[in-house]
Write a protein that holds these residues in place. Structure first.
Motif, PDB file in Angstrom:
ATOM      1  N   ASP A   1       0.879  -1.342  -0.075  1.00  0.00           N
ATOM      2  CA  ASP A   1       0.013   0.061   0.244  1.00  0.00           C
ATOM      3  C   ASP A   1       1.067   1.120   0.157  1.00  0.00           C
ATOM      4  O   ASP A   1       0.701   2.169  -0.652  1.00  0.00           O
ATOM      5  CB  ASP A   1      -0.835   0.089   1.328  1.00  0.00           C
ATOM      6  CG  ASP A   1      -2.138  -1.082   0.992  1.00  0.00           C
ATOM      7  OD1 ASP A   1      -2.421  -1.272   0.088  1.00  0.00           O
ATOM      8  OD2 ASP A   1      -2.722  -1.317   2.101  1.00  0.00           O
TER       9      ASP A   1
ATOM     10  N   VAL B   1       3.595   2.083  -3.881  1.00  0.00           N
ATOM     11  CA  VAL B   1       2.961   1.814  -5.086  1.00  0.00           C
ATOM     12  C   VAL B   1       3.716   1.397  -6.257  1.00  0.00           C
ATOM     13  O   VAL B   1       3.293   0.310  -7.067  1.00  0.00           O
ATOM     14  CB  VAL B   1       2.001   3.211  -5.727  1.00  0.00           C
ATOM     15  CG1 VAL B   1       1.210   2.796  -6.990  1.00  0.00           C
ATOM     16  CG2 VAL B   1       1.153   3.537  -4.614  1.00  0.00           C
TER      17      VAL B   1
ATOM     18  N   ARG C   1       4.559  -2.082  -5.800  1.00  0.00           N
ATOM     19  CA  ARG C   1       3.596  -3.000  -6.426  1.00  0.00           C
ATOM     20  C   ARG C   1       3.362  -3.234  -7.697  1.00  0.00           C
ATOM     21  O   ARG C   1       2.925  -4.205  -8.187  1.00  0.00           O
ATOM     22  CB  ARG C   1       2.261  -2.335  -5.823  1.00  0.00           C
ATOM     23  CG  ARG C   1       0.983  -3.409  -5.528  1.00  0.00           C
ATOM     24  CD  ARG C   1      -0.040  -2.558  -4.864  1.00  0.00           C
ATOM     25  NE  ARG C   1      -0.721  -1.254  -5.600  1.00  0.00           N
ATOM     26  CZ  ARG C   1      -1.302  -0.347  -5.216  1.00  0.00           C
ATOM     27  NH1 ARG C   1      -1.180  -0.078  -3.727  1.00  0.00           N
ATOM     28  NH2 ARG C   1      -1.664   0.548  -5.900  1.00  0.00           N
ATOM     29  N   ARG C   2       3.566  -2.099  -8.569  1.00  0.00           N
ATOM     30  CA  ARG C   2       3.492  -2.190 -10.053  1.00  0.00           C
ATOM     31  C   ARG C   2       4.644  -2.990 -10.424  1.00  0.00           C
ATOM     32  O   ARG C   2       4.354  -3.765 -11.441  1.00  0.00           O
ATOM     33  CB  ARG C   2       3.452  -0.711 -10.671  1.00  0.00           C
ATOM     34  CG  ARG C   2       2.351   0.029 -10.205  1.00  0.00           C
ATOM     35  CD  ARG C   2       2.574   1.391 -10.738  1.00  0.00           C
ATOM     36  NE  ARG C   2       1.248   2.401 -10.475  1.00  0.00           N
ATOM     37  CZ  ARG C   2       1.323   3.433 -10.339  1.00  0.00           C
ATOM     38  NH1 ARG C   2       2.272   4.164 -10.467  1.00  0.00           N
ATOM     39  NH2 ARG C   2       0.078   4.200 -10.150  1.00  0.00           N
TER      40      ARG C   2
ATOM     41  N   SER D   1      -2.530  -3.831 -10.287  1.00  0.00           N
ATOM     42  CA  SER D   1      -1.613  -3.966  -9.163  1.00  0.00           C
ATOM     43  C   SER D   1      -2.173  -3.971  -7.734  1.00  0.00           C
ATOM     44  O   SER D   1      -1.842  -4.774  -6.875  1.00  0.00           O
ATOM     45  CB  SER D   1      -0.435  -2.736  -9.376  1.00  0.00           C
ATOM     46  OG  SER D   1      -0.973  -1.669  -9.146  1.00  0.00           O
ATOM     47  N   ARG D   2      -3.347  -3.248  -7.560  1.00  0.00           N
ATOM     48  CA  ARG D   2      -4.143  -3.227  -6.320  1.00  0.00           C
ATOM     49  C   ARG D   2      -4.738  -4.536  -5.947  1.00  0.00           C
ATOM     50  O   ARG D   2      -4.755  -4.703  -4.775  1.00  0.00           O
ATOM     51  CB  ARG D   2      -5.108  -1.981  -6.635  1.00  0.00           C
ATOM     52  CG  ARG D   2      -6.131  -1.962  -5.413  1.00  0.00           C
ATOM     53  CD  ARG D   2      -5.689  -1.283  -4.360  1.00  0.00           C
ATOM     54  NE  ARG D   2      -6.726  -1.104  -3.265  1.00  0.00           N
ATOM     55  CZ  ARG D   2      -6.700  -0.653  -2.251  1.00  0.00           C
ATOM     56  NH1 ARG D   2      -5.725   0.474  -2.101  1.00  0.00           N
ATOM     57  NH2 ARG D   2      -7.674  -0.532  -1.305  1.00  0.00           N
ATOM     58  N   ASP D   3      -4.863  -5.334  -6.937  1.00  0.00           N
ATOM     59  CA  ASP D   3      -5.491  -6.724  -6.850  1.00  0.00           C
ATOM     60  C   ASP D   3      -4.673  -7.540  -5.751  1.00  0.00           C
ATOM     61  O   ASP D   3      -4.926  -8.214  -5.095  1.00  0.00           O
ATOM     62  CB  ASP D   3      -5.839  -7.281  -8.109  1.00  0.00           C
ATOM     63  CG  ASP D   3      -6.856  -6.747  -8.684  1.00  0.00           C
ATOM     64  OD1 ASP D   3      -7.524  -6.011  -8.160  1.00  0.00           O
ATOM     65  OD2 ASP D   3      -7.256  -7.122 -10.169  1.00  0.00           O
TER      66      ASP D   3
ATOM     67  N   ASP E   1      -4.881  -6.156  -2.570  1.00  0.00           N
ATOM     68  CA  ASP E   1      -5.987  -6.688  -1.775  1.00  0.00           C
ATOM     69  C   ASP E   1      -6.256  -8.161  -1.351  1.00  0.00           C
ATOM     70  O   ASP E   1      -6.700  -8.702  -0.379  1.00  0.00           O
ATOM     71  CB  ASP E   1      -7.176  -6.457  -2.996  1.00  0.00           C
ATOM     72  CG  ASP E   1      -7.658  -4.861  -3.015  1.00  0.00           C
ATOM     73  OD1 ASP E   1      -7.249  -4.271  -2.323  1.00  0.00           O
ATOM     74  OD2 ASP E   1      -8.091  -4.590  -4.130  1.00  0.00           O
TER      75      ASP E   1
ATOM     76  N   ARG F   1      -7.867   0.949   4.705  1.00  0.00           N
ATOM     77  CA  ARG F   1      -7.797   0.847   3.169  1.00  0.00           C
ATOM     78  C   ARG F   1      -8.980   1.327   2.451  1.00  0.00           C
ATOM     79  O   ARG F   1      -9.428   0.586   1.213  1.00  0.00           O
ATOM     80  CB  ARG F   1      -7.578  -0.626   2.558  1.00  0.00           C
ATOM     81  CG  ARG F   1      -6.140  -1.249   3.433  1.00  0.00           C
ATOM     82  CD  ARG F   1      -5.678  -2.657   3.067  1.00  0.00           C
ATOM     83  NE  ARG F   1      -4.994  -2.393   1.638  1.00  0.00           N
ATOM     84  CZ  ARG F   1      -5.595  -3.092   0.699  1.00  0.00           C
ATOM     85  NH1 ARG F   1      -6.624  -3.808   0.814  1.00  0.00           N
ATOM     86  NH2 ARG F   1      -5.026  -2.932  -0.586  1.00  0.00           N
TER      87      ARG F   1
END
Length: 271
Positions: free
Chosen positions: A42, A45, A48-49, A92-94, A97, A179
């Motif tokens: 989180d 970012v 995460r990408r 990337s958010r998945d 999550d 979140r």
């Protein structure tokens, strides 16, 4: 989640189940470490990408995660994270999550292993009801100007010695890192996740007076016959429905209250 993310998440859940089924794996520690990885994703970012970049080979992404997390998390968590970043994700958010849900699932697995999952499930439901009905408490727990430490202290005062330790851990985590969700939505999602772990449906049952043990047993059996699976009852009392019960399962509402029948009669008379 859609497409590739849904498949990757399903595979990660299977991997988590295999780990938590192993009695040598500390499920509570695994939960804590996955929550820490979620917080990292989180915050960072760009990381995460990179870890979900489809242009990079899955093994290269797993090696990068291993270098970054090496020595910071245990073997089971590292194994699970590596498997997740090797997979393809639609966004990337998945990944973050999915990591968060697996962290909660690991804590619930710890409760299940100890034979305490029912207690945790009920406590999450009751705490959600308290938050909904107590505006001052909700404001204190969602105040963005308040520190996480202050909120944690408040929760420890409220839950310490009264709730199951697993309930306390996951509620503290939810409040500290919502979140983007409301507190009520987060608690509801956790309650459903606990029920899903037992392969059950959740019915929120509202009655004018508390149901007896016999009434709860008969209602549960009736709902199980209707839906073809075990149904866990979350019980609430609301004198305003006058009598009877109201049952909510997902988006479906079964009304059997006197107030509901009176409203229906009034509508017919007005028509």
């Amino acid at each position: 989640m859609n497409g590739a993310s849904r498949e990757a998440f399903a595979s990660a859940r299977e991997q988590l189940d295999a780990l938590t089924d192993d009695s040598s794996v500390d499920a509570a520690k695994l939960a804590e470490e996955l929550a820490a990885v979620t917080a990292l994703l989180d915050r960072e970012v760009s990381l995460r990408r990179v870890l979900t970049d489809p242009a990079q080979p899955g093994e290269a992404r797993a090696e990068l995660a291993g270098r970054l997390l090496g020595g910071k998390i245990g073997g089971p968590a590292a194994e699970l994270v590596a498997g997740m970043v090797r997979a393809r994700w639609s966004g990337s958010r998945d990944l973050a999550d999915a990591m968060e849900e697996l962290s909660y699932s690991a804590d619930l697995a710890a409760a299940q292993r100890a034979g305490q999952l029912d207690d945790v499930e009920d406590e999450l439901f009751r705490f959600g009801r308290i938050v909904t009905s107590t505006g001052e408490l909700r404001r204190a727990l969602t105040d963005q100007s308040a520190s996480v430490a202050a909120k944690t202290e408040l929760l420890n005062t409220l839950l310490g010695g009264r709730a199951n330790p697993v309930t306390g851990r996951i509620v503290v985590r939810l409040v500290g890192n919502p979140r983007g969700r409301s507190l009520e939505a987060g608690l509801d999602a956790l309650s459903k996740l606990a029920a899903h772990r037992r392969g059950r449906m959740v019915a929120v049952v509202t009655s004018a007076v508390p149901l007896s043990e016999g009434q709860r047993t008969r209602l549960g059996a009736s709902l199980a016959r209707v839906y073809g699976r075990q149904v866990h009852l979350n019980l609430d009392v609301d004198p305003e429905i006058i009598g009877g019960i109201q049952v909510r399962i997902g988006d479906e509402v079964i009304n059997g209250s006197i107030a509901d029948r009176l409203d229906e009669a009034a509508r017919r008379m007005a028509g």
